[in-house]
Scaffold this active site. Structure first.
Site, PDB file in Angstrom:
ATOM      1  N   ASN A 170       0.874  -1.164   0.000  1.00 24.98           N
ATOM      2  CA  ASN A 170       0.000   0.000   0.000  1.00 24.98           C
ATOM      3  C   ASN A 170       0.916   1.220   0.000  1.00 24.98           C
ATOM      4  O   ASN A 170       1.429   1.625   1.049  1.00 24.98           O
ATOM      5  CB  ASN A 170      -0.906  -0.010   1.235  1.00 24.98           C
ATOM      6  N   ARG A 201      -2.187  -2.257  -3.893  1.00 27.88           N
ATOM      7  CA  ARG A 201      -3.332  -1.347  -3.955  1.00 27.88           C
ATOM      8  C   ARG A 201      -3.128  -0.387  -5.128  1.00 27.88           C
ATOM      9  O   ARG A 201      -2.110   0.309  -5.210  1.00 27.88           O
ATOM     10  CB  ARG A 201      -3.452  -0.543  -2.660  1.00 27.88           C
ATOM     11  N   ASP A 229      -9.104   0.323  -5.987  1.00 29.76           N
ATOM     12  CA  ASP A 229     -10.027   1.086  -5.145  1.00 29.76           C
ATOM     13  C   ASP A 229     -11.321   1.409  -5.874  1.00 29.76           C
ATOM     14  O   ASP A 229     -12.349   1.656  -5.246  1.00 29.76           O
ATOM     15  CB  ASP A 229      -9.367   2.393  -4.698  1.00 29.76           C
ATOM     16  N   HIS A 271     -15.552   6.791   5.018  1.00 32.33           N
ATOM     17  CA  HIS A 271     -14.118   6.555   5.146  1.00 32.33           C
ATOM     18  C   HIS A 271     -13.463   7.901   5.452  1.00 32.33           C
ATOM     19  O   HIS A 271     -13.411   8.790   4.590  1.00 32.33           O
ATOM     20  CB  HIS A 271     -13.535   5.956   3.872  1.00 32.33           C
ATOM     21  N   GLY A 312      -7.711  11.265   2.911  1.00 33.91           N
ATOM     22  CA  GLY A 312      -8.747  11.311   1.891  1.00 33.91           C
ATOM     23  C   GLY A 312     -10.063  10.895   2.520  1.00 33.91           C
ATOM     24  O   GLY A 312     -10.095  10.026   3.392  1.00 33.91           O
ATOM     25  N   MET A 362      -6.770  17.054  11.045  1.00 40.34           N
ATOM     26  CA  MET A 362      -7.907  17.347  11.911  1.00 40.34           C
ATOM     27  C   MET A 362      -7.487  17.517  13.369  1.00 40.34           C
ATOM     28  O   MET A 362      -8.007  18.389  14.082  1.00 40.34           O
ATOM     29  CB  MET A 362      -8.954  16.238  11.790  1.00 40.34           C
ATOM     30  N   GLY A 375      -8.675   6.373   9.395  1.00 41.44           N
ATOM     31  CA  GLY A 375      -7.852   6.848  10.505  1.00 41.44           C
ATOM     32  C   GLY A 375      -8.536   7.840  11.415  1.00 41.44           C
ATOM     33  O   GLY A 375      -8.468   7.732  12.652  1.00 41.44           O
ATOM     34  N   GLY A 427     -11.773   8.305  11.714  1.00 39.27           N
ATOM     35  CA  GLY A 427     -12.899   7.637  12.344  1.00 39.27           C
ATOM     36  C   GLY A 427     -12.477   6.780  13.519  1.00 39.27           C
ATOM     37  O   GLY A 427     -13.189   6.677  14.525  1.00 39.27           O
ATOM     38  N   GLU A 431      -7.657  -2.570   4.776  1.00 40.41           N
ATOM     39  CA  GLU A 431      -7.457  -2.659   3.327  1.00 40.41           C
ATOM     40  C   GLU A 431      -6.453  -3.744   2.964  1.00 40.41           C
ATOM     41  O   GLU A 431      -6.578  -4.404   1.920  1.00 40.41           O
ATOM     42  CB  GLU A 431      -6.993  -1.306   2.791  1.00 40.41           C
TER      43      GLU A 431
END
Length: 397
Positions: free
Chosen positions: A10, A96, A153, A211, A215, A287, A331, A333, A382
């Site tokens: 990934n 991925r 994806d 998600h 992103g 965030m 992440g 969440g 994932e």
């Protein structure tokens, strides 16, 4: 006697993650991970042995130049993979791939034709696709006899009805592949299977999954299949993200280029790297940084994010004809309970209420028992979906 394993890749712009999954005949079993973060400036290798229950970190030497950071990170990863050769036999690499276009609805074995097709999609995922493809080339050179498997994806969303995929553009463009593809499909695939295993009644119903990572996107699931999502042709669309703009009036792009003198590449860089939470706050795209700040611009960026989350949930609820559950993953969440609280509180109009203690404990159910439906926090995986995809290809021979 060695054990057969699949190695998952990934690869992103600032990180590289590998998972080691033992092939057991049932679900692939995770036995270890290697990860490098902080590319290109401060590269740190994390190694985790799930069988021994150990984890260690090593600060890697600074790359010779920023341009050499990714090749050197791959070199460090190959050293670790070569080091497990006495214990494991690598049966396949599973990669991925962010954008698979219209042609790939399932994992595929990578050959020269597939690589040519995937490289042609780089302009539609400039922040992801080049990084996704780099390890494939390196692994094909270093392990020429080991199959390389691509998992997409975009593939999970190929079940969406045609109306959900169309843009209101001349028909010839849609026929040429200018469609809404959607992203984060590996994450949504995992959540759909997790619901089927642990919450079968919800899995058969109408579920909105968010998600929430660097992103961000939302997906409407009906009977475990994607019927609508917030991203489109590219990963710019939908929700505002860390540095990506989300939905924007196309006239803004035309105005910047035609009237304000911006070049197309300058606008592209702005929309992918300088917008979203970073753009609105002028502080950070993270965030946690914004929640910790007392700057009014930080508060406005959080409010903007919450507003668009609520708006997108409402639109997907209408598409589903109702909602039986909402799932928060990714992440943000998983790791930011303050954000989870804000988002659930913003959905009070739907007849739900946050259980503060459950949220502080990480769920999985975040809402009170008298809420009209549950909001869950379910971590995604994932890498497991990548391993399953490769195992499926190997089983076919």
């Amino acid at each position: 006697m060695t054990q057969d394993v699949v190695i998952t890749f990934n690869a992103g712009s600032s990180s590289l993650r590998c998972g080691v999954f033992r092939l057991t005949g049932a679900d692939p079993e995770p036995v270890g991970t290697f990860g490098i973060r902080g590319i290109p400036d401060r590269m740190v290798l994390t190694r985790r042995d799930m069988q021994a229950g150990t984890q260690d970190e090593t600060t890697l030497p600074a790359p010779q130049s920023p341009e050499r950071a990714h090749p050197e990170a791959l070199g460090h990863m190959i050293e670790r993979l070569d080091g497990i050769a006495g214990t494991y036999t690598i049966r396949a690499f599973a990669h991925r791939i962010v954008h698979g276009g219209a042609d790939y609805a399932h994992p595929v074995r990578i050959d020269d034709d597939v690589m040519t097709h995937l490289k042609a999609l780089e302009p539609l995922a400039p922040s992801h696709q080049p990084h996704n493809l780099r390890p494939i080339r390196r692994m094909r050179d270093h392990y020429p006899d080991v199959p390389q498997i691509a998992c997409f994806d975009t593939a999970f969303h190929r079940t969406q009805p045609r109306l959900a995929q169309l843009f209101a553009l001349p028909r010839a463009l849609g026929d040429a592949g200018i469609l809404r593809y959607g992203f984060h499909g590996l994450s949504y695939d995992y959540i759909a299977h997790r619901l089927e295993r642990d919450y079968p009644d919800l899995a058969r119903g109408r579920v909105i999954v968010a998600h929430l990572g660097h992103g961000v996107s939302l997906c409407a699931l009906k009977d475990g299949q994607s019927i609508a999502t917030t991203m489109g042709l590219t990963a710019l669309d939908g929700m505002p993200m860390g540095q990506r703009c989300g939905t924007i009036d196309p006239g803004v792009v035309l105005h910047l280029i035609m009237d304000r003198g911006y070049s197309a590449s300058e606008v592209r860089d702005m929309l992918y790297e300088e917008s979203g939470l970073m753009g609105v706050s002028d502080i950070s795209g993270e965030m946690n940084d914004l929640l910790a700040s007392d700057d009014l611009h930080a508060a406005e960026a959080i409010d903007y994010f919450t507003y668009h989350f609520t708006r997108n949930v409402g639109a997907l609820q209408a598409t589903l004809g109702g909602v039986d559950a909402i799932v928060l993953t990714g992440g943000m969440g998983k790791y930011i309970p303050a954000l989870r609280a804000r988002l659930v509180d913003a959905l009070a109009w739907m007849g739900i209420a946050l259980d503060r203690d459950a949220n502080a404990a990480g769920g999985p159910v975040l809402t009170t028992q008298d809420s009209r439906f549950p909001v869950l926090m379910l971590p995604t995986d994932e890498e497991l979906i990548l391993a399953r995809g490769a195992a499926g290809i190997l089983d076919k021979g």
